[in-house]
Design a protein around this motif. Structure first.
Motif, PDB file in Angstrom:
ATOM      1  N   UNK A  40       0.794  -1.233   0.000  1.00  0.00           N
ATOM      2  CA  UNK A  40       0.000   0.000   0.000  1.00  0.00           C
ATOM      3  C   UNK A  40       0.826   1.283   0.000  1.00  0.00           C
ATOM      4  N   UNK A  41       0.319   2.261  -0.734  1.00  0.00           N
ATOM      5  CA  UNK A  41       0.902   3.601  -0.670  1.00  0.00           C
ATOM      6  C   UNK A  41       0.559   4.231   0.678  1.00  0.00           C
ATOM      7  N   UNK A  70       3.282   9.666   2.392  1.00  0.00           N
ATOM      8  CA  UNK A  70       3.996   8.634   1.648  1.00  0.00           C
ATOM      9  C   UNK A  70       5.441   8.999   1.340  1.00  0.00           C
ATOM     10  N   UNK A  71       5.711  10.271   1.162  1.00  0.00           N
ATOM     11  CA  UNK A  71       7.029  10.743   0.741  1.00  0.00           C
ATOM     12  C   UNK A  71       8.212  10.136   1.484  1.00  0.00           C
ATOM     13  N   UNK A  72       8.176  10.123   2.814  1.00  0.00           N
ATOM     14  CA  UNK A  72       9.323   9.563   3.552  1.00  0.00           C
ATOM     15  C   UNK A  72       9.570   8.078   3.266  1.00  0.00           C
ATOM     16  N   UNK A  76      12.179   3.382   0.084  1.00  0.00           N
ATOM     17  CA  UNK A  76      11.971   1.998   0.518  1.00  0.00           C
ATOM     18  C   UNK A  76      10.926   1.321  -0.352  1.00  0.00           C
ATOM     19  N   UNK A  77       9.856   2.038  -0.654  1.00  0.00           N
ATOM     20  CA  UNK A  77       8.791   1.506  -1.502  1.00  0.00           C
ATOM     21  C   UNK A  77       9.362   1.080  -2.855  1.00  0.00           C
ATOM     22  N   UNK A  83      12.710  -5.219  -5.867  1.00  0.00           N
ATOM     23  CA  UNK A  83      13.040  -6.547  -5.330  1.00  0.00           C
ATOM     24  C   UNK A  83      12.055  -7.597  -5.831  1.00  0.00           C
ATOM     25  N   UNK A  84      10.778  -7.230  -5.954  1.00  0.00           N
ATOM     26  CA  UNK A  84       9.774  -8.165  -6.488  1.00  0.00           C
ATOM     27  C   UNK A  84      10.051  -8.451  -7.956  1.00  0.00           C
ATOM     28  N   UNK A  85      10.508  -7.435  -8.678  1.00  0.00           N
ATOM     29  CA  UNK A  85      10.798  -7.607 -10.102  1.00  0.00           C
ATOM     30  C   UNK A  85      11.945  -8.585 -10.305  1.00  0.00           C
ATOM     31  N   UNK A  86      12.901  -8.571  -9.395  1.00  0.00           N
ATOM     32  CA  UNK A  86      14.089  -9.406  -9.543  1.00  0.00           C
ATOM     33  C   UNK A  86      13.857 -10.860  -9.146  1.00  0.00           C
ATOM     34  N   UNK A  87      12.748 -11.159  -8.475  1.00  0.00           N
ATOM     35  CA  UNK A  87      12.470 -12.526  -8.039  1.00  0.00           C
ATOM     36  C   UNK A  87      12.043 -13.410  -9.178  1.00  0.00           C
TER      37      UNK A  87
END
Length: 87
Positions: A40-41, A70-72, A76-77, A83-87
């Protein structure tokens, strides 16, 4: 860089597709695309606060508040999504 387009039907049938659902946890638990990953955003309470701001002060104030909430977490987001793309 050209970004390929794909239909929703094709997306759901691709084995390598990763679908990230950026809605709040409550919205995700209510309904989501099978195998979509919840990221979630705005979390439930933040979304509630943002909705109140929208109703009381309008869309501009709510957009500003959304960025402030959300900015801070943006770096990390993005790292989590990659990281999900690399799995």
């Amino acid at each position: 860089m050209d970004v390929p387009t794909v239909s929703c039907i094709d997306l759901l049938t691709l084995n390598e597709a990763v679908i990230i659902d950026t809605r709040s946890e409550a919205e995700y638990s209510e309904s989501h695309i099978p195998d979509a990953i919840s990221h979630p955003l705005l979390h439930n309470f933040e979304r509630h606060l943002n909705g109140l701001t929208y109703k009381q002060k309008g869309s501009e104030a709510a957009i500003k508040q959304g960025f402030e909430l959300f900015g801070p977490r943006l770096a990390t987001f993005c790292a989590d999504i990659l990281a999900h793309k690399e799995k």
